[in-house]
Design an enzyme around this catalytic site. Structure first.
Site, PDB file in Angstrom:
ATOM      1  N   CYS A 232      -0.246  11.647  -5.902  1.00 19.49           N
ATOM      2  CA  CYS A 232      -0.439  12.193  -4.637  1.00 19.49           C
ATOM      3  C   CYS A 232      -0.487  13.723  -4.974  1.00 19.49           C
ATOM      4  O   CYS A 232      -0.434  14.344  -5.898  1.00 19.49           O
ATOM      5  CB  CYS A 232       1.165  12.152  -4.094  1.00 19.49           C
ATOM      6  SG  CYS A 232       2.551  12.234  -5.023  1.00 19.49           S
TER       7      CYS A 232
ATOM      8  N   LYS B 268       0.772  -1.155  -0.079  1.00 15.54           N
ATOM      9  CA  LYS B 268       0.071   0.091   0.050  1.00 15.54           C
ATOM     10  C   LYS B 268       0.782   1.140  -0.102  1.00 15.54           C
ATOM     11  O   LYS B 268       1.920   1.244   0.791  1.00 15.54           O
ATOM     12  CB  LYS B 268      -0.743   0.128   1.328  1.00 15.54           C
ATOM     13  CG  LYS B 268      -1.468   1.354   1.526  1.00 15.54           C
ATOM     14  CD  LYS B 268      -2.616   1.795   0.547  1.00 15.54           C
ATOM     15  CE  LYS B 268      -3.165   3.181   0.455  1.00 15.54           C
ATOM     16  NZ  LYS B 268      -4.046   3.442  -0.385  1.00 15.54           N
TER      17      LYS B 268
HETATM   18  C1  YRO Z   1      -5.235   9.619  -4.095  1.00 18.67           C
HETATM   19  C2  YRO Z   1      -4.360   9.759  -2.967  1.00 18.67           C
HETATM   20  C3  YRO Z   1      -5.101   9.515  -1.767  1.00 18.67           C
HETATM   21  C4  YRO Z   1      -3.660  11.037  -2.990  1.00 18.67           C
HETATM   22  C5  YRO Z   1      -3.206   8.570  -3.313  1.00 18.67           C
HETATM   23  C6  YRO Z   1      -3.634   7.283  -2.799  1.00 18.67           C
HETATM   24  C7  YRO Z   1      -4.808   6.504  -3.521  1.00 18.67           C
HETATM   25  C8  YRO Z   1      -5.862   6.216  -3.124  1.00 18.67           C
HETATM   26  C9  YRO Z   1      -6.467   6.505  -1.780  1.00 18.67           C
HETATM   27  O1  YRO Z   1      -5.684   6.039  -0.723  1.00 18.67           O
HETATM   28  O2  YRO Z   1      -7.445   7.107  -1.685  1.00 18.67           O
HETATM   29  N1  YRO Z   1      -6.873   5.721  -3.857  1.00 18.67           N
HETATM   30  C10 YRO Z   1      -6.641   5.559  -5.290  1.00 18.67           C
HETATM   31  O3  YRO Z   1      -7.548   4.807  -5.914  1.00 18.67           O
HETATM   32  N2  YRO Z   1      -5.496   5.661  -5.841  1.00 18.67           N
HETATM   33  C11 YRO Z   1      -4.430   6.364  -5.099  1.00 18.67           C
HETATM   34  O4  YRO Z   1      -3.366   6.501  -5.648  1.00 18.67           O
END
Ligand code: YRO
Length: 312
Positions: free
Chosen positions: A130, A44
């Site tokens: 990010c 993750k």
């Molecule tokens: C969207 C971010 C929270 C900035 C990065 C983590 C992430 C998330 C998340 O942890 O919400 N969900 C996704 O579908 N793709 C991602 O890259």
């Protein structure tokens, strides 16, 4: 019939693995991936410190898909670095992927310095979805910022590194991002991340289905496959051969894996469907892909990787 693949001089017995974020947040999840027929795993996306992430409901199941705004819940970089280094001692021939998603450039650089100084010898997947400075779109949609981040990273980072990209929807954007990425010694590019800031409505309750961001979230699953294939193909046609492509998005069956490889992917990642099916997914997809390859007379994936035909 071999499903083996290679990226950056490393070989993987199977060209399929999980996508970051799905069933890879803790040791139990990662141990299950190690025990599975997946060719690798990715952790993750890590931030420097442990994060609880967004309030629930933060992920919702759709018909053959998902919407999420998890908010980067994770156990912090040290947890994942400890796990992958311990695993590397146990399985020295395996190559593990460590995903990193700092909420600032400073965080990303600090984490990469820590990884550089560690004994980790696997692949880092730098998540460019990010957040950026306020008022700017996510890093992956701010091309000058992407250039700046990679310039700073490659001043000191010498281990194999790839970037996880958001989907692009304009051919000029494929040109622009590829022109930047081609300037750096990247080992791979992973495309696509979820299609950002979609909205799902429940007409019965007349309400959105996830709590964070007023219901806006990233879409995964079957509906994103055409966009995913376009990004795999668009980048395969533009990136220098030294940069391998990891294809992610819309994979439910062996035929979806086949299509990603046909478009140029050397490895594929499965997120949404892996979330529903668990690690037995990799056994099913491996059998389905082998069946397709046998029907077509292929014995390895290099025989058809990137060989998509057009009409002219
Ligand atoms: C969207 C971010 C929270 C900035 C990065 C983590 C992430 C998330 C998340 O942890 O919400 N969900 C996704 O579908 N793709 C991602 O890259």
């Amino acid at each position: 019939t071999s499903l083996a693949t290679s990226i950056g001089g490393r070989t993987f017995g199977n060209c399929m693995m999980n996508a970051a974020g799905i069933r890879c947040q803790n040791k139990k999840d990662l141990d299950a991936l190690v025990a599975s027929s997946a060719g690798a795993y990715v952790t993750k996306s890590a931030t420097p410190q442990k994060r609880a992430g967004n309030p629930s409901p933060r992920m919702h199941t759709l018909n053959k898909g998902s919407i999420n705004s998890m908010g980067l819940p994770n156990n912090g970089l040290d947890y994942y670095l400890d796990y992958v280094i311990d695993d590397q001692h146990k399985r020295p021939k395996a190559t593990n992927f460590l995903s990193v998603a700092g909420t600032s450039l400073a965080d990303n650089l600090a984490m990469l310095h820590q990884i550089q100084e560690s004994e980790f010898n696997g692949f880092v997947e730098l998540n460019l979805s990010c957040p950026n400075v306020p008022g700017k779109p996510q890093v992956g949609y701010d091309f000058d910022r992407v250039n700046d981040v990679l310039d700073q990273v490659f001043q000191f980072y010498t281990k194999p590194l790839g970037v996880k990209l958001p989907p692009y929807f304009d051919l000029v954007h494929f040109d622009q991002i590829a022109a930047i990425l081609n300037q750096y010694p990247l080992t791979f590019v992973n495309t696509i991340n979820s299609i950002g800031n979609a909205l799902v409505v429940d007409p019965r309750s007349e309400q959105v289905v996830i709590r964070p961001k007023g219901g806006f979230g990233g879409i995964g699953g079957a509906s994103v496959k055409p966009t995913a294939l376009a990004n795999v193909r668009g980048l395969a046609l533009r990136l220098k051969p030294a940069i391998a492509i990891v294809g992610t998005g819309g994979i439910l069956n062996g035929v979806d894996v086949f299509e990603h490889i046909l478009c140029g992917a050397s490895m594929v990642q499965i997120g949404t469907q892996f979330g529903y099916e668990g690690t037995k997914l990799f056994d099913r997809l491996s059998q389905e892909l082998k069946d397709i390859m046998n029907q077509k007379g292929y014995t390895n994936i290099e025989q058809f990787r990137g060989k998509l035909k057009t009409f002219d």
